[in-house]
Structure formats: structure tokens, C-alpha cells
Design a protein around this motif. Structure first.
Motif, PDB file in Angstrom:
ATOM      1  N   LYS A   1     102.898  47.601  44.193  1.00  0.00           N
ATOM      2  CA  LYS A   1     104.199  47.646  44.860  1.00  0.00           C
ATOM      3  C   LYS A   1     105.088  48.573  44.028  1.00  0.00           C
ATOM      4  N   TYR A   2     105.132  49.836  44.419  1.00  0.00           N
ATOM      5  CA  TYR A   2     105.746  50.856  43.571  1.00  0.00           C
ATOM      6  C   TYR A   2     107.261  50.938  43.714  1.00  0.00           C
ATOM      7  N   ALA A   3     107.839  50.286  44.722  1.00  0.00           N
ATOM      8  CA  ALA A   3     109.283  50.359  44.935  1.00  0.00           C
ATOM      9  C   ALA A   3     109.899  48.981  44.721  1.00  0.00           C
ATOM     10  N   SER A   4     110.813  48.885  43.762  1.00  0.00           N
ATOM     11  CA  SER A   4     111.486  47.614  43.476  1.00  0.00           C
ATOM     12  C   SER A   4     112.967  47.875  43.257  1.00  0.00           C
ATOM     13  N   GLY A   5     113.795  47.283  44.119  1.00  0.00           N
ATOM     14  CA  GLY A   5     115.226  47.491  43.969  1.00  0.00           C
ATOM     15  C   GLY A   5     115.643  48.898  44.382  1.00  0.00           C
ATOM     16  N   PRO A   6     116.852  49.300  44.010  1.00  0.00           N
ATOM     17  CA  PRO A   6     117.413  50.578  44.484  1.00  0.00           C
ATOM     18  C   PRO A   6     117.010  51.803  43.668  1.00  0.00           C
ATOM     19  N   MET A   7     115.773  51.856  43.204  1.00  0.00           N
ATOM     20  CA  MET A   7     115.311  52.987  42.393  1.00  0.00           C
ATOM     21  C   MET A   7     115.410  54.296  43.172  1.00  0.00           C
ATOM     22  N   PRO A   8     115.869  55.368  42.534  1.00  0.00           N
ATOM     23  CA  PRO A   8     116.023  56.653  43.237  1.00  0.00           C
ATOM     24  C   PRO A   8     114.716  57.200  43.797  1.00  0.00           C
ATOM     25  N   HIS A   9     114.846  57.898  44.899  1.00  0.00           N
ATOM     26  CA  HIS A   9     113.703  58.527  45.570  1.00  0.00           C
ATOM     27  C   HIS A   9     112.927  59.438  44.624  1.00  0.00           C
ATOM     28  N   SER A  10     113.601  60.198  43.795  1.00  0.00           N
ATOM     29  CA  SER A  10     112.913  61.131  42.888  1.00  0.00           C
ATOM     30  C   SER A  10     111.991  60.395  41.923  1.00  0.00           C
ATOM     31  N   GLN A  11     112.438  59.247  41.424  1.00  0.00           N
ATOM     32  CA  GLN A  11     111.600  58.465  40.513  1.00  0.00           C
ATOM     33  C   GLN A  11     110.426  57.829  41.255  1.00  0.00           C
ATOM     34  N   LEU A  12     110.661  57.392  42.475  1.00  0.00           N
ATOM     35  CA  LEU A  12     109.573  56.829  43.278  1.00  0.00           C
ATOM     36  C   LEU A  12     108.523  57.900  43.581  1.00  0.00           C
ATOM     37  N   MET A  13     108.963  59.103  43.892  1.00  0.00           N
ATOM     38  CA  MET A  13     108.022  60.194  44.171  1.00  0.00           C
ATOM     39  C   MET A  13     107.167  60.502  42.941  1.00  0.00           C
ATOM     40  N   ARG A  14     107.792  60.539  41.778  1.00  0.00           N
ATOM     41  CA  ARG A  14     107.030  60.828  40.561  1.00  0.00           C
ATOM     42  C   ARG A  14     106.047  59.697  40.259  1.00  0.00           C
ATOM     43  N   SER A  15     106.457  58.456  40.495  1.00  0.00           N
ATOM     44  CA  SER A  15     105.565  57.322  40.289  1.00  0.00           C
ATOM     45  C   SER A  15     104.352  57.412  41.211  1.00  0.00           C
ATOM     46  N   VAL A  16     104.584  57.746  42.481  1.00  0.00           N
ATOM     47  CA  VAL A  16     103.482  57.904  43.432  1.00  0.00           C
ATOM     48  C   VAL A  16     102.543  59.021  42.985  1.00  0.00           C
ATOM     49  N   GLU A  17     103.128  60.132  42.554  1.00  0.00           N
ATOM     50  CA  GLU A  17     102.311  61.272  42.111  1.00  0.00           C
ATOM     51  C   GLU A  17     101.435  60.899  40.926  1.00  0.00           C
ATOM     52  N   LEU A  18     102.010  60.253  39.929  1.00  0.00           N
ATOM     53  CA  LEU A  18     101.244  59.854  38.752  1.00  0.00           C
ATOM     54  C   LEU A  18     100.195  58.810  39.103  1.00  0.00           C
ATOM     55  N   TYR A  19     100.535  57.914  40.002  1.00  0.00           N
ATOM     56  CA  TYR A  19      99.582  56.880  40.415  1.00  0.00           C
ATOM     57  C   TYR A  19      98.351  57.506  41.060  1.00  0.00           C
ATOM     58  N   GLY A  20      98.583  58.473  41.947  1.00  0.00           N
ATOM     59  CA  GLY A  20      97.458  59.096  42.639  1.00  0.00           C
ATOM     60  C   GLY A  20      96.647  60.047  41.787  1.00  0.00           C
ATOM     61  N   THR A  21      97.339  60.861  40.968  1.00  0.00           N
ATOM     62  CA  THR A  21      96.631  61.912  40.225  1.00  0.00           C
ATOM     63  C   THR A  21      96.052  61.438  38.898  1.00  0.00           C
ATOM     64  N   ARG A  22      96.648  60.385  38.314  1.00  0.00           N
ATOM     65  CA  ARG A  22      96.192  59.979  36.987  1.00  0.00           C
ATOM     66  C   ARG A  22      95.758  58.521  36.885  1.00  0.00           C
ATOM     67  N   VAL A  23      96.524  57.614  37.480  1.00  0.00           N
ATOM     68  CA  VAL A  23      96.165  56.196  37.349  1.00  0.00           C
ATOM     69  C   VAL A  23      94.878  55.874  38.095  1.00  0.00           C
ATOM     70  N   ILE A  24      94.801  56.223  39.359  1.00  0.00           N
ATOM     71  CA  ILE A  24      93.631  55.857  40.164  1.00  0.00           C
ATOM     72  C   ILE A  24      92.339  56.450  39.602  1.00  0.00           C
ATOM     73  N   PRO A  25      92.293  57.742  39.248  1.00  0.00           N
ATOM     74  CA  PRO A  25      91.051  58.256  38.665  1.00  0.00           C
ATOM     75  C   PRO A  25      90.666  57.549  37.370  1.00  0.00           C
ATOM     76  N   LEU A  26      91.653  57.201  36.541  1.00  0.00           N
ATOM     77  CA  LEU A  26      91.349  56.537  35.280  1.00  0.00           C
ATOM     78  C   LEU A  26      90.855  55.109  35.505  1.00  0.00           C
ATOM     79  N   VAL A  27      91.427  54.409  36.470  1.00  0.00           N
ATOM     80  CA  VAL A  27      90.934  53.065  36.796  1.00  0.00           C
ATOM     81  C   VAL A  27      89.468  53.138  37.198  1.00  0.00           C
ATOM     82  N   ARG A  28      89.131  54.109  38.005  1.00  0.00           N
ATOM     83  CA  ARG A  28      87.732  54.231  38.445  1.00  0.00           C
ATOM     84  C   ARG A  28      86.817  54.533  37.267  1.00  0.00           C
ATOM     85  N   GLU A  29      87.280  55.357  36.349  1.00  0.00           N
ATOM     86  CA  GLU A  29      86.481  55.658  35.145  1.00  0.00           C
ATOM     87  C   GLU A  29      86.277  54.390  34.313  1.00  0.00           C
TER      88      GLU A  29
END
Length: 330
Positions: free
Chosen positions: A297-325
Motif C-alpha cells: 500500500k504505497y499511498a498513506s495520507g496526503p503524501m505528494p504525488h511526486s513522492q508517490l511517483m518516485r516510490s512506485v518507480e523504485l518499487y518496480g525497478t529495484r524492489v521487485i527485482p531484488l525480492v525475486r533474487e
């Protein structure tokens, strides 16, 4: 609802447009599923997640799209099936629905329902919805809506609609999910994940006793990803606290302290930090509970859109591949 980078509140309409942008980005960076919640209160912008998902269905290519959750108790099962079958068609078979009672009750008075019927509404509507999933003529009778006699429901899907049951942690709800032979989504929003191991085990035992094939088990927990652990904590804390304290004031909880926030990150259900930190914690949870899926659940409270976008980007490009590894290493 969110704020801009300058702290100014964004309109509900803009938040919805931002959410579509986040979904498109998630699709592009390799996230496998996007779930959108349903709320009927001023601090949330989305009251009709299926409409947003329909828009995303034609703007994305590979990501699966679903609710998180659909409050089945205050909706009509037939309309829920029809809407998500439509999303499934528009997306080329990527639609999902996660059914639950939800953690908020505003939809009950809004739609003229009695909270005293809380359990009966969900139980009967889930029973009907499970029959709709066969996509065959349905005969059903209950007390919460008119009966059906050999009723056909359209549109039909091309390969069946994926449906999950979301559970907050009661044994009865876990066994019910197994009895309907639907995948289980555990909502873990506080405390260590390992305390939910008995529920995952109970679900699997119940399926075995019913003679059913094994089904997926997933977890849904909040978090935030940034470049470093310190940055992630600093970005999330004021927004997470604002959301938690507002809800807590309604439910009789005390304000959240910084110490409690840090404790939930270290020992509890908050997956917050650098990509490496978040990936290690997700992998540990997957191993502990034997999960087939983890939803952040990447969105909690009134966090700015820019921070949410960066969180999504990092989750997809770095977190998910590392979890699989990490999981591949055993």
C-alpha cells in the motif's frame, strides 16, 4: 487526498488524474498489480475504483488491475461482477476484484444500509457473488436482495474473473474464504507479519480438508520507498501520522508517536526504507507466511504525488527485482 510539493491540498479531481499517472508508471516499471481502494469520506478521493480501473485498462499494457478492496456488503454483487468483467474485457484479461467488508463504514448509511446487518450483508452477498463467478445461469435466494431464477448475467469474461477475499484476521473469515475456494488476501496493517502465520496455515488446512486444490495467499501492507532509509522515513512520517491520527480520533486511538512509527518499521507492518531495506523485509514476510503475492500500500495520507511517483518507480525497478533474487536464493 494529497497535497502538492508546496503543501497545498490538491483537488479530488486532480488526485484522480494523479492516480491514473501512477498506474501508468507502475505498468511501465514492472509492477505486477495495482489495487485501488473504495472510500466515501473527505480524506479519500476514490469512491468508484472500478471507474478509475476502467480508465487504466485502456492506458496500460501488462499490469493487473483490481480493487483493494471492493466493499461488497454495501454494493450489489451482480453490478460488482458486471463492472469488473467489463474491466477484464477492456484490459484484455487483466481484471481482478478483491472482496472485503472494508475497514470503514461510511458506505452503509450512504446507501441506506443498517450496520446491524453487517455480517448478514457480507455473508449473503459473498454467497451470491461466488455463484456469479461460474458465469452460468444463477438461482439464488436470500434476505438482502430479490431472488434469482436461472438468471444469466452479462458480460461474460473470456477466461474467468479472478476474485480474492480480503481478511483482517478472524479465523471464521479465513475458513469462509477457503469454503468458497477463493484466494486469501491478508490485510496486515499493524504488528509483525509472523503473527498471521496461524491464519495462513488455517486457510491451507481448510482447503485440504475440503478436498480443494491449493490457492494463492497474499498480504497487503503499507509502506514507502525512497533512495535511503532516512529519506523514506522522513517523507512518510508526517503524512502517515496525519492519516492515522485522523482515523484514530474517530475510533478512540491516541495520536501516533515517532517511536511507534519507527517500531512499526523495525518490527511491524510498515515496509519503509531504501529499495534494499524494503526488499529484504518483503522477502522475509513471503518466506515466513509462504506467500504467493505481496501488495504494498504505497499511498498513506496526503503524501505528494511526486513522492508517490518516485516510490512506485523504485518499487518496480529495484524492489521487485531484488525480492525475486532473494527468494530465488532460498
Amino acid at each position: 487526498m494529497t497535497v502538492g510539493d508546496d503543501g497545498t491540498p490538491r483537488s479530488g479531481a486532480q488526485v484522480l488524474r494523479d492516480l491514473v499517472a501512477q498506474g501508468v508508471l507502475a505498468d511501465q516499471v514492472g509492477v505486477d498489480f495495482l489495487g485501488i481502494g473504495e472510500h466515501h469520506r473527505p480524506d479519500f478521493a476514490v469512491s468508484a475504483p472500478d471507474v478509475v480501473l476502467a480508465g487504466l485498462a485502456t492506458a496500460t499494457e501488462r499490469i493487473r488491475l483490481g480493487s483493494a478492496v471492493t466493499v461488497l456488503s454495501s454494493d450489489d454483487p451482480i453490478r460488482v461482477f458486471q463492472r469488473f468483467a467489463t474491466i477484464d474485457a477492456l484490459s484484455g484479461g487483466r481484471g481482478e476484484v478483491i472482496l472485503g467488508r472494508g475497514s470503514f463504514t461510511e458506505s452503509f448509511p450512504l446507501f441506506g444500509l443498517d450496520l446491524g446487518d453487517y455480517e448478514r450483508l457480507f455473508s449473503e452477498k459473498l454467497d451470491l457473488f461466488s455463484r456469479l463467478l461460474t458465469e452460468q445461469p444463477v438461482t439464488w435466494e436470500g434476505t438482502v436482495r430479490p431472488p434469482l431464477r436461472d438468471q444469466e448475467v452479462f458480460p461474460r469474461t473470456e477466461a474467468g474473473l479472478t476474485a480474492w477475499i480480503a481478511v483482517g484476521g478472524s479465523p471464521q473469515s479465513v475458513v469462509r474464504a477457503a469454503s468458497y475456494r477463493l484466494p486469501l488476501m491478508l490485510a496486515i496493517i499493524g504488528g509483525p507479519a509472523q503473527r498471521f502465520a496461524p491464519f495462513a496455515d488455517l486457510y491451507r488446512r481448510a482447503l485440504t480438508e475440503l478436498g480443494a486444490e491449493p490457492l494463492p495467499v497474499g498480504v497487503h501492507s503499507p509502506g514507502h520507498v525512497a533512495e535511503t532509509d532516512e529519506q523514506a522515513r522522513e517523507e512518510l512520517y508526517p503524512h502517515f501520522k496525519a492519516n492515522r491520527d485522523r482515523i484514530g480520533a474517530e475510533r478512540g486511538w491516541g495520536p501516533m508517536s515517532l517511536e511507534e512509527f519507527h517500531s512499526e518499521i523495525t518490527h511491524g507492518a510498515l515496509y519503509v526504507g531504501s529499495p534494499e531495506t524494503v526488499a529484504r523485509k518483503i522477502a522475509a514476510t513471503v518466506r515466513t507466511l509462504g506467500l504467493d503475492r505481496f501488495d504494498l500500500k504505497y499511498a498513506s495520507g496526503p503524501m505528494p504525488h511526486s513522492q508517490l511517483m518516485r516510490s512506485v518507480e523504485l518499487y518496480g525497478t529495484r524492489v521487485i527485482p531484488l525480492v525475486r533474487e532473494l527468494l530465488a536464493e532460498g
